[in-house]
Write a protein that holds these residues in place. Sequence first.
Motif, PDB file in Angstrom:
ATOM      1  N   LYS A  68       0.871  -1.175   0.000  1.00 19.80           N
ATOM      2  CA  LYS A  68       0.000   0.000   0.000  1.00 19.80           C
ATOM      3  C   LYS A  68       0.904   1.219   0.000  1.00 19.80           C
ATOM      4  O   LYS A  68       1.919   1.246   0.686  1.00 19.80           O
ATOM      5  N   VAL A  69       0.546   2.239  -0.764  1.00 15.07           N
ATOM      6  CA  VAL A  69       1.372   3.429  -0.908  1.00 15.07           C
ATOM      7  C   VAL A  69       0.572   4.667  -0.535  1.00 15.07           C
ATOM      8  O   VAL A  69      -0.590   4.814  -0.915  1.00 15.07           O
ATOM      9  N   SER A  70       1.208   5.556   0.221  1.00 12.23           N
ATOM     10  CA  SER A  70       0.595   6.826   0.593  1.00 12.23           C
ATOM     11  C   SER A  70       1.599   7.948   0.352  1.00 12.23           C
ATOM     12  O   SER A  70       2.798   7.705   0.188  1.00 12.23           O
ATOM     13  N   CYS A  71       1.114   9.174   0.338  1.00 14.74           N
ATOM     14  CA  CYS A  71       1.974  10.338   0.146  1.00 14.74           C
ATOM     15  C   CYS A  71       2.978  10.395   1.298  1.00 14.74           C
ATOM     16  O   CYS A  71       2.606  10.269   2.465  1.00 14.74           O
ATOM     17  N   GLY A  72       4.234  10.611   0.975  1.00 16.99           N
ATOM     18  CA  GLY A  72       5.275  10.690   1.982  1.00 16.99           C
ATOM     19  C   GLY A  72       5.201  11.929   2.841  1.00 16.99           C
ATOM     20  O   GLY A  72       5.816  11.992   3.902  1.00 16.99           O
ATOM     21  N   LYS A  73       4.427  12.921   2.426  1.00 12.21           N
ATOM     22  CA  LYS A  73       4.311  14.161   3.198  1.00 12.21           C
ATOM     23  C   LYS A  73       3.044  14.200   4.058  1.00 12.21           C
ATOM     24  O   LYS A  73       3.114  14.438   5.248  1.00 12.21           O
ATOM     25  N   CYS A  74       1.878  13.930   3.460  1.00 18.48           N
ATOM     26  CA  CYS A  74       0.618  14.087   4.208  1.00 18.48           C
ATOM     27  C   CYS A  74      -0.069  12.775   4.562  1.00 18.48           C
ATOM     28  O   CYS A  74      -1.034  12.776   5.309  1.00 18.48           O
ATOM     29  N   GLY A  75       0.382  11.665   3.999  1.00 15.22           N
ATOM     30  CA  GLY A  75      -0.220  10.371   4.302  1.00 15.22           C
ATOM     31  C   GLY A  75      -1.445  10.024   3.482  1.00 15.22           C
ATOM     32  O   GLY A  75      -2.065   8.987   3.700  1.00 15.22           O
ATOM     33  N   ASN A  76      -1.816  10.856   2.509  1.00 15.41           N
ATOM     34  CA  ASN A  76      -2.959  10.588   1.645  1.00 15.41           C
ATOM     35  C   ASN A  76      -2.773   9.249   0.931  1.00 15.41           C
ATOM     36  O   ASN A  76      -1.730   8.979   0.357  1.00 15.41           O
ATOM     37  N   GLY A  77      -3.788   8.387   0.973  1.00 10.27           N
ATOM     38  CA  GLY A  77      -3.721   7.099   0.286  1.00 10.27           C
ATOM     39  C   GLY A  77      -3.631   7.300  -1.213  1.00 10.27           C
ATOM     40  O   GLY A  77      -4.427   8.029  -1.799  1.00 10.27           O
ATOM     41  N   LEU A  78      -2.645   6.647  -1.842  1.00 10.92           N
ATOM     42  CA  LEU A  78      -2.407   6.850  -3.270  1.00 10.92           C
ATOM     43  C   LEU A  78      -2.723   5.635  -4.121  1.00 10.92           C
ATOM     44  O   LEU A  78      -3.187   5.760  -5.235  1.00 10.92           O
ATOM     45  N   GLY A  79      -2.424   4.456  -3.644  1.00 11.48           N
ATOM     46  CA  GLY A  79      -2.625   3.264  -4.456  1.00 11.48           C
ATOM     47  C   GLY A  79      -1.722   2.145  -4.002  1.00 11.48           C
ATOM     48  O   GLY A  79      -1.550   1.924  -2.812  1.00 11.48           O
ATOM     49  N   HIS A  80      -1.107   1.461  -4.967  1.00 11.53           N
ATOM     50  CA  HIS A  80      -0.283   0.297  -4.673  1.00 11.53           C
ATOM     51  C   HIS A  80       1.010   0.293  -5.468  1.00 11.53           C
ATOM     52  O   HIS A  80       1.091   0.881  -6.541  1.00 11.53           O
ATOM     53  N   GLU A  81       1.992  -0.400  -4.928  1.00 15.47           N
ATOM     54  CA  GLU A  81       3.198  -0.745  -5.669  1.00 15.47           C
ATOM     55  C   GLU A  81       3.171  -2.247  -5.840  1.00 15.47           C
ATOM     56  O   GLU A  81       3.038  -2.991  -4.866  1.00 15.47           O
ATOM     57  N   SER A  92       9.578  -2.513 -10.135  1.00  9.82           N
ATOM     58  CA  SER A  92       8.226  -2.469  -9.589  1.00  9.82           C
ATOM     59  C   SER A  92       7.356  -1.494 -10.361  1.00  9.82           C
ATOM     60  O   SER A  92       7.845  -0.632 -11.081  1.00  9.82           O
ATOM     61  N   ARG A  93       6.047  -1.639 -10.179  1.00  5.36           N
ATOM     62  CA  ARG A  93       5.072  -0.790 -10.855  1.00  5.36           C
ATOM     63  C   ARG A  93       4.204  -0.112  -9.811  1.00  5.36           C
ATOM     64  O   ARG A  93       3.582  -0.760  -8.985  1.00  5.36           O
ATOM     65  N   PHE A  94       4.176   1.206  -9.829  1.00  5.36           N
ATOM     66  CA  PHE A  94       3.283   1.981  -8.975  1.00  5.36           C
ATOM     67  C   PHE A  94       2.030   2.282  -9.776  1.00  5.36           C
ATOM     68  O   PHE A  94       2.131   2.729 -10.920  1.00  5.36           O
ATOM     69  N   ILE A  95       0.852   2.071  -9.208  1.00  7.59           N
ATOM     70  CA  ILE A  95      -0.374   2.479  -9.891  1.00  7.59           C
ATOM     71  C   ILE A  95      -1.261   3.274  -8.952  1.00  7.59           C
ATOM     72  O   ILE A  95      -1.347   2.987  -7.768  1.00  7.59           O
ATOM     73  N   PHE A  96      -1.907   4.295  -9.500  1.00  7.58           N
ATOM     74  CA  PHE A  96      -2.714   5.211  -8.712  1.00  7.58           C
ATOM     75  C   PHE A  96      -3.914   5.670  -9.513  1.00  7.58           C
ATOM     76  O   PHE A  96      -3.938   5.577 -10.720  1.00  7.58           O
ATOM     77  N   SER A  97      -4.866   6.241  -8.822  1.00 11.51           N
ATOM     78  CA  SER A  97      -6.033   6.763  -9.531  1.00 11.51           C
ATOM     79  C   SER A  97      -6.272   8.224  -9.208  1.00 11.51           C
ATOM     80  O   SER A  97      -5.433   9.066  -9.478  1.00 11.51           O
ATOM     81  N   SER A  98      -7.363   8.551  -8.576  1.00 14.44           N
ATOM     82  CA  SER A  98      -7.758   9.945  -8.394  1.00 14.44           C
ATOM     83  C   SER A  98      -6.943  10.708  -7.358  1.00 14.44           C
ATOM     84  O   SER A  98      -7.199  11.872  -7.107  1.00 14.44           O
ATOM     85  N   SER A  99      -5.951  10.083  -6.764  1.00 17.36           N
ATOM     86  CA  SER A  99      -5.134  10.748  -5.744  1.00 17.36           C
ATOM     87  C   SER A  99      -4.007  11.577  -6.340  1.00 17.36           C
ATOM     88  O   SER A  99      -3.206  12.140  -5.612  1.00 17.36           O
ATOM     89  N   LEU A 100      -3.935  11.634  -7.663  1.00 21.74           N
ATOM     90  CA  LEU A 100      -2.878  12.376  -8.341  1.00 21.74           C
ATOM     91  C   LEU A 100      -3.421  13.627  -9.018  1.00 21.74           C
ATOM     92  O   LEU A 100      -4.566  13.668  -9.450  1.00 21.74           O
ATOM     93  N   LYS A 101      -2.545  14.615  -9.120  1.00 22.02           N
ATOM     94  CA  LYS A 101      -2.824  15.823  -9.890  1.00 22.02           C
ATOM     95  C   LYS A 101      -1.632  16.019 -10.818  1.00 22.02           C
ATOM     96  O   LYS A 101      -0.489  15.835 -10.411  1.00 22.02           O
ATOM     97  N   PHE A 102      -1.878  16.387 -12.075  1.00 23.91           N
ATOM     98  CA  PHE A 102      -0.800  16.595 -13.041  1.00 23.91           C
ATOM     99  C   PHE A 102      -0.443  18.073 -13.128  1.00 23.91           C
ATOM    100  O   PHE A 102      -1.319  18.931 -13.193  1.00 23.91           O
ATOM    101  N   VAL A 103       0.863  18.349 -13.125  1.00 27.57           N
ATOM    102  CA  VAL A 103       1.369  19.715 -13.280  1.00 27.57           C
ATOM    103  C   VAL A 103       2.230  19.732 -14.543  1.00 27.57           C
ATOM    104  O   VAL A 103       3.270  19.068 -14.594  1.00 27.57           O
TER     105      VAL A 103
END
Length: 115
Positions: A68-81, A92-103
């Motif tokens: 299980k993977v979460s943001c290293g700063k705020c702990g927001n759940g991100l997805g899986h590795e 390894s492959r990290f996959i995520f869904s709506s927890s990301l924002k693109f800049v």
Amino acid sequence: MSFCSFFGGEVFQNHFEPGIYVCAKCGYELFSSRSKYAHSSPWPAFTETIHADSVAKRPEHNRSEALKVSCGKCGNGLGHEFLNDGPKPGQSRFIFSSSLKFVPKGKETSASQGH
């Protein structure tokens, strides 16, 4: 082999513009578009993080092939590795869904709000 329900509308699955992906909650830099690759799952897939502390990982209950993977700063759940499931052997492959924002490239400073 997905642990999350897919309801369609994933906006980053086929998105390959230059830039970075940040935590949708705090803006911390997570992944570069350079580490993103095409994959058959409906979620975006990455091979590495921007910073060593971009994400925190913990074992997935009863699934030795995933973390299980979460943001290293705020702990927001991100997805899986998914271990050893990347585009190259041993990667390894990290996959995520709506927890990301693109800049987009050139606007990275707007993601610095989480620093």
